[in-house]
Structures are given as structure tokens and as C-alpha cells.
Motif scaffolding. Structure first.
Motif, short mmCIF file in Angstrom:
data_model
loop_
_atom_site.label_atom_id
_atom_site.label_comp_id
_atom_site.label_asym_id
_atom_site.label_seq_id
_atom_site.Cartn_x
_atom_site.Cartn_y
_atom_site.Cartn_z
N SER A 49 30.88 9.55 14.97
CA SER A 49 30.38 10.50 13.93
C SER A 49 29.29 9.94 13.33
CB SER A 49 31.25 10.84 12.92
OG SER A 49 31.91 9.65 12.40
N ILE A 50 28.54 10.54 12.52
CA ILE A 50 27.25 9.96 11.84
C ILE A 50 27.86 8.92 10.94
CG2 ILE A 50 25.23 10.36 10.18
CD1 ILE A 50 24.60 11.50 13.08
N PRO A 51 28.98 9.34 10.03
CA PRO A 51 29.35 8.22 9.10
C PRO A 51 29.89 7.01 9.70
CG PRO A 51 30.18 10.33 8.49
CD PRO A 51 29.50 10.47 9.75
N ALA A 52 30.63 7.23 11.08
CA ALA A 52 30.92 6.03 11.75
C ALA A 52 29.83 5.14 12.14
CB ALA A 52 31.96 6.44 12.82
N ILE A 53 28.77 5.75 12.71
CA ILE A 53 27.56 5.06 13.01
C ILE A 53 27.04 4.11 11.81
CG2 ILE A 53 25.24 4.89 14.13
CD1 ILE A 53 26.03 7.64 15.54
N PHE A 54 26.92 4.72 10.71
CA PHE A 54 26.24 4.10 9.56
C PHE A 54 27.34 3.01 9.17
CE2 PHE A 54 22.96 6.13 7.10
CZ PHE A 54 22.56 7.11 7.99
N SER A 55 28.71 3.14 9.18
CA SER A 55 29.48 2.22 8.59
C SER A 55 29.82 1.00 9.57
CB SER A 55 31.04 2.83 8.13
OG SER A 55 31.69 3.27 9.17
N GLU A 56 29.75 1.26 10.89
CA GLU A 56 29.95 0.26 11.89
C GLU A 56 28.79 -0.46 12.35
OE1 GLU A 56 32.64 1.28 15.16
OE2 GLU A 56 33.72 2.24 13.75
N GLU A 59 22.58 1.41 8.60
CA GLU A 59 21.31 2.68 8.79
C GLU A 59 20.36 2.49 9.79
OE1 GLU A 59 20.20 4.27 5.17
OE2 GLU A 59 18.67 5.42 5.95
N ALA A 60 20.06 0.91 9.80
CA ALA A 60 18.88 0.68 10.65
C ALA A 60 18.93 0.95 11.98
CB ALA A 60 18.56 -0.89 10.54
N TYR A 61 19.99 0.87 12.65
CA TYR A 61 20.55 1.14 13.92
C TYR A 61 20.47 2.48 14.10
CZ TYR A 61 23.65 1.43 17.83
OH TYR A 61 24.38 1.88 19.28
N PHE A 62 21.03 3.35 13.25
CA PHE A 62 20.82 4.85 13.45
C PHE A 62 19.41 5.49 13.52
CE2 PHE A 62 20.22 9.09 11.07
CZ PHE A 62 20.95 9.72 12.21
N ARG A 63 18.45 4.84 12.40
CA ARG A 63 17.19 4.96 12.45
C ARG A 63 16.54 4.82 13.78
NH1 ARG A 63 17.58 8.88 8.97
NH2 ARG A 63 18.36 8.16 6.88
N GLN A 64 16.59 3.72 14.57
CA GLN A 64 16.30 3.30 15.60
C GLN A 64 16.78 4.30 16.88
OE1 GLN A 64 14.01 1.28 16.16
NE2 GLN A 64 13.54 2.21 18.04
N ALA A 88 11.84 12.67 9.57
CA ALA A 88 10.44 12.24 9.36
C ALA A 88 9.92 11.18 8.32
CB ALA A 88 9.81 13.77 8.74
N MET A 89 10.70 10.46 8.05
CA MET A 89 10.39 9.29 7.18
C MET A 89 9.62 8.22 7.84
SD MET A 89 11.30 10.84 4.39
CE MET A 89 10.80 9.56 3.27
N ARG A 90 9.87 8.05 8.89
CA ARG A 90 9.01 6.89 9.67
C ARG A 90 7.78 7.59 10.29
NH1 ARG A 90 12.57 3.24 13.84
NH2 ARG A 90 13.73 2.27 12.30
N GLU A 91 6.85 6.83 9.93
CA GLU A 91 5.48 7.39 10.67
C GLU A 91 5.35 7.20 11.93
OE1 GLU A 91 1.66 5.74 8.98
OE2 GLU A 91 2.67 5.64 7.15
N GLU A 92 5.97 6.44 12.52
CA GLU A 92 6.18 6.37 14.13
C GLU A 92 6.77 7.46 14.50
OE1 GLU A 92 8.85 3.38 15.25
OE2 GLU A 92 8.28 3.29 17.10
#
Ligand code: S3P
Length: 172
Positions: A49-56, A59-64, A88-92
Motif C-alpha cells: 500500500s502507499i502508506p507501507a511504501i512511505f513507512s518502509e 517518501e523520496a523512494y515513492f517520488r522516484q 506535479a510538484m517535481r518540474e521534471e
């Protein structure tokens, strides 16, 4: 119609609870085009899940993962893309989206957002922040980037999905 002959991707961006998933589904019924639900696709690929990705993984990993998925998507066409609220928060990322389509920003008042996300436990960034003041502050922080990225904006407060989708079809 013009909307049916649009061959690029349509990216829906905006804050959590702005209606991206609902409107992508509505447009999909109207245009017979597939939806790419970014969060869902990332959860499927990662098997969590998204919360699991964030906690494990953080956030940087999720953003990539989001950036990678957007690159893949912009190499394809014809998708109604329901972006994660931070995509949409990353210009790239915005550059990738613009390469292959148009960006529509969905907006909603903090009160509307709060109503829509109240019972949702799947958004790590809203944990402990489910009140109008915190949501408003988060929206304000993101607004400049959202507005700079968007080709068009549609307000979603007090409207049905059909109305909102109809407004988007007129833009295309
Ligand atoms: C996020 C929004 C979420 C999800 C993640 C981070 C954000 O998507 O990608 O929790 O940074 O705004 P939704 O906008 O679909 O809730």
C-alpha cells in the motif's frame, strides 16, 4: 468530436481529494479510454500500500517511482492519467507530462477536501492533519506549482462528476 480524436494523454493533477480518480473514471466511461491510476499502479508494482511504501522506503523512494511511471506513460498515449497529488510538484514530472499531453488541475476548497478525505486512511501526508486549517496550509503551499503546471483549471466544489467531466471535454 474533438475530445474523441485527442490522442495524447490527459493528466489530472490536484490536491488529495480534488476528484482526480472519480473524474478520470467518469471521462473513461464517456471517451472509452483507459485510466491510469498512478497510486494504484505503484501499489500493484510494489506489492504494498502507499502508506507501507512511505513507512518502509520513505517518501523520496515513492517520488522516484512516480517519476519513473510518468516517463513510461508519456512514452505512450491515450491514457486518462489520475496523478498522485504530489506528482506535479517535481518540474521534471511536469516536463514529462507536457511532452505527451495536457494537464488539467482540479481544485476544491479545503472544506470540500476535508469532507472527501475524512474517512480515508490511505494518505500518509494527511495523518493527523484532517482539519481545515492544516489542509488549507498544505493546499496553499502547493498551489503555485499546481497552477504553473496546469494548462487548464476546473473547480469541483458543488458539482457532479458528469458536470466536471463535461467541462473538461469542452476544453479538449
Ligand atoms: C500524495 C497524494 C496521494 C498519494 C500519496 C502522496 C501527495 O495521492 O500519491 O499519498 O503528495 O499529495 P492522491 O492525490 O490520489 O490522494
Amino acid at each position: 468530436t474533438q475530445a474523441e480524436s485527442f490522442t495524447g494523454n490527459l493528466f489530472l493533477i490536484g490536491f488529495m481529494g480534488s476528484g482526480k480518480s472519480t473524474i478520470a473514471a467518469e471521462l473513461s466511461r464517456m471517451l472509452h479510454r483507459p485510466v491510469l491510476e498512478m497510486d494504484e499502479e505503484i501499489e500493484k508494482r510494489e506489492g504494498m500500500s502507499i502508506p507501507a511504501i512511505f513507512s518502509e522506503h520513505g517518501e523520496a523512494y515513492f517520488r522516484q517511482l512516480e517519476t519513473d511511471l510518468l516517463k513510461e506513460t508519456s512514452a505512450l498515449g491515450g491514457f486518462l492519467v489520475s496523478c498522485g497529488g504530489g506528482a506535479a510538484m517535481r518540474e521534471e514530472n511536469v516536463r514529462e507530462m507536457k511532452k505527451s499531453g495536457i494537464i488539467v488541475l482540479l481544485t476544491a476548497l479545503p472544506e470540500t477536501i476535508l469532507e472527501r478525505v475524512a474517512d480515508d486512511e490511505n494518505r500518509p501526508l494527511l495523518k493527523g492533519r484532517k482539519n481545515t486549517a492544516d489542509i488549507e496550509a498544505l493546499i496553499e503551499k502547493r498551489r503555485p506549482a499546481y497552477e504553473a503546471a496546469a494548462n487548464y483549471q476546473v473547480a469541483t466544489d458543488q458539482k457532479t462528476s458528469a458536470q466536471i467531466a463535461g467541462e473538461i471535454l469542452e476544453i479538449l
